[in-house]
Scaffold this active site. Structure first.
Site, PDB file in Angstrom:
ATOM      1  N   ASN A  69     -40.942 -81.270 110.785  1.00  0.00           N
ATOM      2  CA  ASN A  69     -40.161 -82.351 110.198  1.00  0.00           C
ATOM      3  C   ASN A  69     -38.680 -82.116 110.436  1.00  0.00           C
ATOM      4  OD1 ASN A  69     -38.402 -81.944 107.583  1.00  0.00           O
ATOM      5  ND2 ASN A  69     -40.084 -80.483 107.413  1.00  0.00           N
ATOM      6  N   GLY A  75     -45.808 -71.861 101.729  1.00  0.00           N
ATOM      7  CA  GLY A  75     -45.947 -71.913 103.187  1.00  0.00           C
ATOM      8  C   GLY A  75     -47.410 -72.018 103.540  1.00  0.00           C
ATOM      9  N   GLY A  76     -47.878 -73.246 103.715  1.00  0.00           N
ATOM     10  CA  GLY A  76     -49.244 -73.452 104.191  1.00  0.00           C
ATOM     11  C   GLY A  76     -50.323 -73.430 103.145  1.00  0.00           C
ATOM     12  N   ASN A 111     -31.051 -74.083  98.256  1.00  0.00           N
ATOM     13  CA  ASN A 111     -31.638 -74.092  99.591  1.00  0.00           C
ATOM     14  C   ASN A 111     -30.621 -73.568 100.589  1.00  0.00           C
ATOM     15  OD1 ASN A 111     -32.945 -74.617 101.952  1.00  0.00           O
ATOM     16  ND2 ASN A 111     -32.874 -76.851 101.776  1.00  0.00           N
ATOM     17  N   LYS A 141     -36.686 -83.381  95.824  1.00  0.00           N
ATOM     18  CA  LYS A 141     -36.115 -83.486  97.164  1.00  0.00           C
ATOM     19  C   LYS A 141     -34.717 -82.883  97.253  1.00  0.00           C
ATOM     20  CE  LYS A 141     -35.398 -84.736 101.337  1.00  0.00           C
ATOM     21  NZ  LYS A 141     -36.029 -83.920 102.363  1.00  0.00           N
ATOM     22  N   CYS A 199     -32.269 -74.706 105.057  1.00  0.00           N
ATOM     23  CA  CYS A 199     -32.746 -75.917 105.712  1.00  0.00           C
ATOM     24  C   CYS A 199     -32.366 -75.897 107.183  1.00  0.00           C
ATOM     25  CB  CYS A 199     -32.162 -77.158 105.053  1.00  0.00           C
ATOM     26  SG  CYS A 199     -32.800 -78.653 105.800  1.00  0.00           S
ATOM     27  N   LYS A 216     -33.820 -70.059  97.749  1.00  0.00           N
ATOM     28  CA  LYS A 216     -34.908 -70.301  98.692  1.00  0.00           C
ATOM     29  C   LYS A 216     -34.550 -69.760 100.065  1.00  0.00           C
ATOM     30  CE  LYS A 216     -38.008 -73.906 100.317  1.00  0.00           C
ATOM     31  NZ  LYS A 216     -38.479 -75.279 100.036  1.00  0.00           N
TER      32      LYS A 216
HETATM   33  C1  LIG Z   1     -41.195 -83.348 105.086  1.00  0.00           C
HETATM   34  C2  LIG Z   1     -40.629 -82.093 104.511  1.00  0.00           C
HETATM   35  C3  LIG Z   1     -39.390 -82.110 103.885  1.00  0.00           C
HETATM   36  C4  LIG Z   1     -38.838 -80.956 103.324  1.00  0.00           C
HETATM   37  N1  LIG Z   1     -37.623 -81.006 102.690  1.00  0.00           N
HETATM   38  C5  LIG Z   1     -37.132 -79.879 102.093  1.00  0.00           C
HETATM   39  C6  LIG Z   1     -35.924 -79.915 101.341  1.00  0.00           C
HETATM   40  O1  LIG Z   1     -35.300 -80.951 101.191  1.00  0.00           O
HETATM   41  N2  LIG Z   1     -35.457 -78.751 100.791  1.00  0.00           N
HETATM   42  C7  LIG Z   1     -36.137 -77.571 100.932  1.00  0.00           C
HETATM   43  O2  LIG Z   1     -35.701 -76.551 100.423  1.00  0.00           O
HETATM   44  N3  LIG Z   1     -37.303 -77.517 101.623  1.00  0.00           N
HETATM   45  C8  LIG Z   1     -37.808 -78.644 102.199  1.00  0.00           C
HETATM   46  N4  LIG Z   1     -39.008 -78.558 102.879  1.00  0.00           N
HETATM   47  C9  LIG Z   1     -39.708 -77.283 102.982  1.00  0.00           C
HETATM   48  C10 LIG Z   1     -40.814 -77.172 101.935  1.00  0.00           C
HETATM   49  O3  LIG Z   1     -40.296 -77.248 100.638  1.00  0.00           O
HETATM   50  C11 LIG Z   1     -41.592 -75.854 102.111  1.00  0.00           C
HETATM   51  O4  LIG Z   1     -40.709 -74.769 101.938  1.00  0.00           O
HETATM   52  C12 LIG Z   1     -42.219 -75.725 103.488  1.00  0.00           C
HETATM   53  O5  LIG Z   1     -42.703 -76.975 103.927  1.00  0.00           O
HETATM   54  C13 LIG Z   1     -43.363 -74.701 103.526  1.00  0.00           C
HETATM   55  O6  LIG Z   1     -44.425 -75.048 102.682  1.00  0.00           O
HETATM   56  P1  LIG Z   1     -45.742 -75.865 103.180  1.00  0.00           P
HETATM   57  O7  LIG Z   1     -46.244 -75.186 104.398  1.00  0.00           O
HETATM   58  O8  LIG Z   1     -46.656 -75.835 102.021  1.00  0.00           O
HETATM   59  O9  LIG Z   1     -45.271 -77.247 103.513  1.00  0.00           O
HETATM   60  C14 LIG Z   1     -39.549 -79.733 103.430  1.00  0.00           C
HETATM   61  C15 LIG Z   1     -40.794 -79.721 104.065  1.00  0.00           C
HETATM   62  C16 LIG Z   1     -41.351 -80.865 104.598  1.00  0.00           C
HETATM   63  C17 LIG Z   1     -42.686 -80.800 105.286  1.00  0.00           C
END
Ligand SMILES: Cc1cc2nc3c(=O)[nH]c(=O)nc-3n(C[C@H](O)[C@H](O)[C@H](O)COP(=O)(O)O)c2cc1C
Ligand SMILES: Cc1cc2nc3c(=O)[nH]c(=O)nc-3n(C[C@H](O)[C@H](O)[C@H](O)COP(=O)(O)OP(=O)(O)OC[C@H]3O[C@@H](n4cnc5c(N)ncnc54)[C@H](O)[C@@H]3O)c2cc1C
Ligand SMILES: Cc1cc2nc3c(=O)[nH]c(=O)nc-3n(C[C@H](O)[C@H](O)[C@H](O)COP(=O)(O)OP(=O)(O)OC[C@H]3O[C@@H](n4cnc5c(N)ncnc54)[C@H](O)[C@@H]3O)c2cc1C
Ligand SMILES: Cc1cc2nc3c(=O)[nH]c(=O)nc-3n(C[C@H](O)[C@H](O)[C@H](O)COP(=O)(O)O)c2cc1C
Ligand code: FES
Ligand code: FES
Lengths: 308, 265, 308, 265
Positions: A71, A244-245, A128, A47, A131, A166
């Site tokens: 989110n 991503g997805g 990161n 996280k 964000c 990232k």
């Molecule tokens: C609930 C949630 C919390 C996230 N928190 C972070 C975070 O703290 N730091 C970060 O770099 N990305 C965060 N992300 C982004 C994810 O790491 C990822 O880059 C993004 O969701 C795309 O991938 P996915 O479509 O597989 O979810 C978060 C995503 C979600 C859904």
């Protein structure tokens, strides 16, 4: 005994396989210990961590959209000191590589985070710069090449750990940012973070998220993510972690073909806590069926094939 | 230990308009689950694709260790619960559970009040049974819009509980809110509540005034159900007077101590 | 007789109701005459038109994604002269407003297109500075404020017709572009065009689209579109036409609440050719049920309510 | 006139592994439809959500004006056709149609060859019937991987046609490709073809060499089915030697004159 070599070396960050879990979606790993064999994961991006503890945003923090979710957690986390003292020791014995995702409001924040984590026994840092849920910093760093490079340089100066940067998808030309962070010394690039989105409740006539806007993730954004990986893979030489997805092995393979050396699974963990194991198995099957010896043999194939 | 499993639906029945009761064969969960815990559900069917994308949290309404079954009762709200209601006996369902903390039972408390409203009545049955097994005196206050929506009414009428009822339309018990009946209670040692926020807030205020300890069962939008995503947090008082923390409803809850919940934020 | 006033006046472009169909997804309207009463539409944005005829891209030109689709049509069209001579006369008697969507490779192209169309009897021009499928121009104009403004100024100089400028979502800050085109004299802003995306066939290990990348549209992109409308509505004073993933009346209402004065339906026409009528009816029902007299009363309500 | 309607499925049957035949009650479409036209289909069911998002084009395999029914035969390929195959008698289906141009029948031509391969055999039955009604001499060349995949074989065996068959596995007719049998044909006035591109290209080359005119039925990925989106185009020669145009398979096709199609691009 695996018939294919799944190990990947991301510019010094060695993973036993290319399947990792995305920051913010997998806690510190342990939250999922009841559901899968954590030891077989390539890596876990924990996280997002900040210098000081953060309460995060008010609720509702999530909303569902078609094939996706929004989110706006707002980086709730106990802060880097607590992470190092209380959390990292509890997960240090797993076989996966622990990668700490760091976020700051200023370049200095990032540098301090890196210096604190340098000797903390983690495998790598994921910076990161993307964000979308924090008012200051965050997104701005991710959309301007000079600022992005500034953060990476500052972090680089403080740590010998492998450095992953990232990227945000909320930009006109992601290759520009990618080149900037490569030059600034990142070892690896991970992409994509969430797309900025919003949903409105037509009964209350208000945004559903307390924060109004949030980050869109899940299957809906996969085409954008695959495209960006495909573009960045052609623009830089550092290895990529694509995300991503991703919901299944086919999705993961698409990212590898687009040029990612490893992948990360986010939202899909919520839907299917065992998804990362299924992706790993499906990837291995695909490689075996198609007679590959090494996962690296398929990386970027879609780029080469479309030039034929 | 929580698990993710695909299980068979034994029966599914519409018990009142838009309210469904589903019995699922899941011996391991039935063996482990405690009153107040919940499941995180997904409809197993290739055809539905990814809409809705996320799972749905639903409380355990009954836990039958002997038969190896668990029961849920739910109301159709949106697409997720609508899909759930289309399932039939023999269909499969994907569940994570048992999740969350259970109600805690105090040895010293003997006179117990339980205040449930609307769908919040659903998780109370296992708790009532547990308390009766321990020979506690249970006063059960149930509120709903109509008599039909008083979940498990028939079951409660058969049990040795002091039952008090209020309905909005007056079709059963007193007309009005169940919290109107709180003043009738006396000498309560412990109170449990589950239902609309406004109701639980009133119960909390009353309990504070009467100096009664207790617990409330909360609901928040959930992503993971495992404590990983931090989407389900609620405001819980900690330490000194105005301090609070966001705590996770899925793993630190859904049961929280009464008096510490900051409602409506 | 409608109980609510649905008519909208977009800075001089008067539509009998706020429901229009999006460029490239509804042909010239006539393609849908078997399926619905075209006369009851507010407006039809006809297929993107260029100065000279264009063959467009090779096939496959489309691919499906989760809750969305990719297209890389490449602006196949018969050219503006043919449009004026052969097509416009056949659709001039419908009650909907005909809006011509124009695309150029150079600022001069846009200016010429505007001057040719100025007297062609159309209701308005929609300046597409955001098409992701053409190598030159298109997207570049949409991602840089100065270039976007340059196009709008050049078109403005050639026509008295109401001018709509259509923005690309592939930018870091859409309000910046919106302000630039407002200053340059656009009467209306429409948004969003498609997000750039890609899909790879894991069997052939090639991109599915012959053009490799294409524009992502449909329900998947709605959260991004609603967010951008919400942002732009707060940044400019000109009226907005919102689009991106609208599939039903609820979706359309979300856009109005986010600050759009009218909406446009694209991909959903393919799924349900009668969708625009259903949106119109659903919108009217919503307004009646909630005691509104005028559709304008809900425009931007989510902005106001989230400031409370 | 094409229409979009929701109609009832009369029967659905798996006629060979992964091949399904569906009869739909749709009197108006049955009345208007001509051989070679197609439908654009969507599965009507709230539960499926928007995956797949788009409709699926499927040819009319039989048109029964008297009964007011139409029939389609399809192979399960991906998620769309998989969903289609899960429908049962009594379920509803959303269809747009009849769409596209029909096969044209030349008065002067009397000796007709029809070359169909694989799923491309599906749209040919109404054409064969039409030609027989007009007293044409029909030679029907059908090719498939296996005997089981020879669509409508039993029907054709009952009709007054000169039937030639080739299968890849030799389970029916000659072993090999159906185009291997083209050389056996003589004195053909007109040829129709539908099937894999490679097959149709061979038929086109043969027809050109033999100076026979004819038509081919093409397949392209479709968005709208109405001519609006330009996703379904194919390369058609126009005017002078090397000139070509992208034409819409959905409205200008799916039937195009043989000799004018540029395959494989
Ligand atoms: C609930 C949630 C919390 C996230 N928190 C972070 C975070 O703290 N730091 C970060 O770099 N990305 C965060 N992300 C982004 C994810 O790491 C990822 O880059 C993004 O969701 C795309 O991938 P996915 O479509 O597989 O979810 C978060 C995503 C979600 C859904
Ligand atoms: C711990 C817990 C236990 C629950 N137990 C029960 C029960 O026993 N019986 C019952 O009928 N309902 C129960 N609920 C509420 C139930 O989860 C929602 O009614 C359900 O998620 C609605 O889904 P939907 O798709 O039908 O509605 P939609 O409104 O379409 O859902 C949209 C989103 O909002 C979320 N959501 C909507 N309502 C709620 C809610 N009240 N709480 C949390 N998230 C919500 C959904 O999960 C989804 O993510 C419980 C909720 C929680 C958190
Ligand atoms: C005019 C026309 C008539 C047709 N008639 C028949 C028929 O009678 N029987 C039959 O079995 N099939 C027929 N097809 C092919 C049929 O449309 C595809 O098999 C079907 O769309 C596959 O969908 P899917 O979701 O199962 O496959 P997927 O591969 O998951 O589909 C992905 C996408 O590709 C498209 N697609 C895939 N294969 C084809 C194809 N061969 N042609 C066009 N688009 C394709 C789909 O429509 C979809 O958009 C016809 C196609 C056209 C254009
Ligand atoms: C097949 C297709 C063709 C399109 N062609 C054009 C075009 O020529 N000009 C234009 O400005 N937008 C074009 N668009 C974009 C749409 O007008 C619209 O902005 C976009 O699809 C988002 O809306 P939707 O999600 O409702 O489809 C096209 C979209 C599709 C799907
Ligand atoms: S639902 Fe994810 S932390 Fe509670
Ligand atoms: S499918 Fe849209 S033009 Fe043919």
């Amino acid at each position: 005994m695996s018939k294919v070599n799944l190990a990947v070396d991301l510019n010094g960050l060695k993973l036993q396989n290319p399947v990792t879990t995305a920051s913010g979606t997998f806690g510190f790993g342990e939250e999922y210990q009841d559901y899968l064999d954590l030891d077989s994961l390539g890596g876990v991006m924990v996280k997002g961590t900040t210098l000081h503890p953060k309460q995060g945003n008010p609720t509702p923090r999530i909303a569902e959209t078609k094939a996706g979710m929004l989110n706006a957690i707002g980086l709730q986390n106990p802060g880097v000191d607590y992470l190092i003292k209380e959390i990292l020791p509890t997960i240090k014995d797993y076989d996966f590589k622990t990668i700490v995702n760091i976020s700051g409001n200023t370049v200095k924040d990032y540098a301090k985070l890196a210096s604190k984590l340098n000797q903390a026994g983690v495998a790598a840092l994921e910076v990161n710069i993307s964000c979308p849920n924090v008012k200051q910093g965050g997104l701005a760093f991710g959309t301007q090449p000079e600022m992005a490079a500034g953060v990476v340089e500052a972090v680089r100066a403080e740590t010998d750990l492998p450095l992953i940067t990232k990227l945000s998808p909320n930009v006109a030309d992601i290759t520009e940012i990618a080149r900037a962070v490569e030059e600034a010394g990142t070892d690896v690039i991970s992409l994509i973070n969430t797309l900025l989105g919003m949903k409105i409740d037509i009964d209350s006539q208000k945004p559903i998220l307390a924060n109004q806007m949030g980050g869109l993730s899940g299957p809906a954004i996969k085409p954008v993510a695959v495209r960006m990986v495909y573009q960045v893979a052609q623009a830089v030489d550092v290895p990529l972690i694509g995300m991503g997805g991703i919901s299944n092995a086919q999705d993961a393979i698409e990212f590898l073909l687009a040029g990612a050396d490893a992948i990360s699974i986010g939202t899909a963990n919520f839907v299917n806590p065992q998804v990362s194991m299924e992706v790993l198995e499906g990837l291995e099957d695909y490689l075996v069926e198609n007679d590959y010896d090494n996962v690296s043999e398929i990386v970027g194939n879609a780029i080469n094939n479309s030039k034929l | 230990m929580a698990q993710q499993v695909i299980k068979e639906i034994v029966t599914q029945k519409e018990i009142s308009p838009n309210h469904f009761k589903m019995v699922i064969r899941a011996p391991k969960i039935a063996k482990e689950a405690q009153p107040g815990q919940f499941l995180h559900l997904k409809w197993v069917n290739d055809l539905t694709g990814q809409d809705p994308l996320l799972r749905r949290p639903i409380s355990l309404n009954s836990i039958d260790q002997a038969k190896g079954t668990i029961t849920i009762i739910y109301r159709v709200i949106g697409r997720g619960t609508k899909l759930l209601s289309s399932l039939q006996a023999g269909d499969e369902i994907d569940l994570m559970g048992p999740l969350g903390e259970s109600f805690s039972v105090s040895d010293s408390a003997s006179k117990i009040a339980i205040v449930g409203g609307g769908m919040g009545i659903a998780p109370l049955l296992p708790l009532v049974n547990q308390l009766l097994d321990l020979d506690k005196q249970v006063t059960l206050l149930l509120g709903a819009n109509t008599k039909e929506q008083l979940i498990n009414l028939a079951e409660y009428q058969k049990l040795d509980v002091n039952l008090k009822i209020a309905t909005r339309d007056g079709s059963c018990g007193q007309q009005g809110f169940i919290t109107d009946l709180l003043t009738e209670l006396s000498k309560i040692d412990y109170v449990y509540t589950c239902g609309p926020e406004i109701m639980m807030e009133k119960v909390q205020d009353w309990a504070k005034q009467e100096k009664i300890v207790g617990e409330a069962s909360l609901e928040e939008r959930m992503g993971c159900g495992t404590g990983a995503c931090l989407s389900c947090v609620c405001k819980i008082k900690v330490g000194s007077k105005d301090d609070w923390q966001y705590q996770k409803t899925c793993t630190q809850g859904p049961i929280f101590p009464l008096g510490e919940v900051i409602f409506g934020e």
